[in-house]
Design a protein around this motif. Sequence first.
Motif, short mmCIF file in Angstrom:
data_model
loop_
_atom_site.label_atom_id
_atom_site.label_comp_id
_atom_site.label_asym_id
_atom_site.label_seq_id
_atom_site.Cartn_x
_atom_site.Cartn_y
_atom_site.Cartn_z
N GLU A 154 -7.80 12.70 5.55
CA GLU A 154 -6.43 12.24 5.33
C GLU A 154 -5.43 13.23 5.93
N ASP A 191 -11.03 -0.41 4.23
CA ASP A 191 -11.14 0.66 5.23
C ASP A 191 -12.44 0.61 6.03
N SER A 241 1.01 4.15 4.99
CA SER A 241 -0.40 3.97 5.32
C SER A 241 -0.56 2.82 6.30
N ASP A 260 -3.11 0.11 8.48
CA ASP A 260 -4.38 -0.59 8.35
C ASP A 260 -5.28 -0.23 9.53
N GLY A 304 1.81 9.57 11.43
CA GLY A 304 2.00 8.15 11.09
C GLY A 304 1.35 7.18 12.05
N ALA A 334 -4.96 5.91 10.90
CA ALA A 334 -5.46 5.40 9.62
C ALA A 334 -6.81 6.05 9.35
N ALA A 358 -4.25 0.26 13.56
CA ALA A 358 -3.86 1.63 13.86
C ALA A 358 -4.29 2.04 15.27
N ARG A 395 -14.71 4.72 -0.92
CA ARG A 395 -13.52 4.28 -0.20
C ARG A 395 -13.35 2.77 -0.39
N GLY A 436 -1.41 -3.10 5.42
CA GLY A 436 -0.51 -2.28 4.63
C GLY A 436 -0.16 -2.84 3.26
N ALA A 481 0.87 -1.18 0.00
CA ALA A 481 0.00 0.00 0.00
C ALA A 481 0.90 1.22 0.00
N PRO A 482 0.37 2.40 -0.32
CA PRO A 482 1.20 3.60 -0.32
C PRO A 482 2.01 3.73 0.97
N ALA A 486 -2.84 12.44 8.88
CA ALA A 486 -1.41 12.72 8.68
C ALA A 486 -0.86 13.56 9.83
#
Lengths: 326, 250
Positions: free
Chosen positions: A224, A252, A198, A200, A232, A235, A204, A248, B162, A194-195, A228
């Motif tokens: 988002e 998620d 990010s 899960d 970090g 989620a 999280a 989405r 992830g 995943a990017p 952020a």
Amino acid sequence: MSHVLAVLEQRDGAIRKVSHEVVTGARRLADALAGGAGVEALVLAAGPVRGADQLGGFGADKVITLTNAAFGLYAPEGYARAIADRVKAGGYGAVVFAASATGKDLAPRVAARLGRPLVQDVTDVSVQSGAVIAIRPVYAGKALLRVRVAGHPAVLSLRPNVFTPVQRPKAGSQETAAVDASRGRVVVTRIKAAPAGSLDVAEAPIIVSGGRGLKEPANFRVLEELAAAFGGRAAVGASRAVVDAGWRPHADQVGQTGKTVSPTLYVAVGISGAIQHLAGMRTSKVIVAINKDKDAPIFKVADYGIVGDLFEVVPKLTEEIRKLHG
Amino acid sequence: MKIAVCIKRVPDSETRVKIAADGKSLDEAGVKFILNPYDEFAVEEGLRLKEKAGTGEVVVIALGPPAAQETIRTALAMGVDRGVLLQTPGLHPDGLETAKALAGELKDAAFDLVLFGKMAIDDYNHQVGPMVAELLDLPCVTTVAHLEIAGGKGTAEREIEGGVEVVEFPLPAVLTTDKGLNEPRYPALKGIMAAKKKPLDIKPTAPGPGALEILSLTLPPERQAGKIVGEGSAAVTELVRLLREEAKVL
């Protein structure tokens, strides 16, 4: 005396954080079992695993790394065989997994090989008269099931974010052994990542979740940015309504047909609070709701609520959180 | 393609859970039961694979009470060819016993694929599919969200934290399906009429008691309704203070 086996996970040759919780849960179980049971932590990998030497500090008496060239990525059949063989040889009182994507796949295979029942997604463990008692949410958390496991070993998987890692000033011993194994018929060829950065929602510690109140998919950018701002640790989650609408990804979704989550902080934004959503997040430690409808059911489970326009409230919150994290 | 889909009758996701007088089970009075939503993805995928192959059979198998016949009829109405009910008075909490009963029914039938939903939304056991695979010594991939089958082999994708794992496996195999794999069809009126005439075998079954004993089923502690901190963005500073100083989560 029967030890507790904690089955750990590595990715790219490093111990995954959820494994600290597994060792912590295994320690709690071992301390409750009669006769001073020890915790053996087991990790399967292609070579030495970074972070294995720190697990003594979470309660592992011994850390065993089983290495095989086939064990770099998850190898369902190879892992299941190696773990089941170890358990059969070892006379363990309990075998503990993480209720992660890997753990929930691996634990049933191992349990079936052992001919033992499996209690998945456990949120609390204890021991009564030598028998393991486990509590697990059912109906997506609308009820709690308490079960007694007859006989040994008890095979459990622990829900992420519930067993808070406890540090102990103690070092465990280390052991590395190469094992004969094949990957088996089911082969994980690669991981599409995943990017970067990010998290899960299932793991999280902070979740910022959005619902229909966001009005359109592009507006999730507001959430988002808030996620952020937590640096970090957060989620972005979503309600079923917006996942079903295609705004989405399914991964998620929080709720009865999505994920049941227990983060430290759950921020519900523009989510009214359908019963199937509440079921999936009610075990969060602290819930914050931001909604323009003061009668929304979400406020009945929220610890803190703000009634207002999320497009004004959330950016302000993002700004305040950024200040905290300097 | 010969495909088996194992399905379960479960309370609807909007159900308000009430505990029965025994303190160990759900009070089923007034509860609406449905085909487990994750099993719908399995049924749909089975139908699509059969349609693509142009030949074959899709069979649904349910372990459950007599009322699970309705659940089977739902799948038949979607287009499944026939159903089997392994009829049992009640289900035990031990998923391994469920797996043994299903494996017994599946073992000699030579299916190319055995499909399950990744879990049932009532007991959340999340284990019966891979256990059946182990008991039958078949390859297994769980929580499949993307699937391609060709030439006796398959490639599946499953979500992990992830990322996404890409997994290859040979047939015959056991797969469990996740949301996102497909969009299940709604039974059409024609399908509903046809379903009434499709074969449904009822086989009395008695799974073993297993090694899990239910001690209690309870409602979780009610969350105390918290406080409304305020209205609009003016309340944010106070919210952050409370999260830091009272809740201590920041």
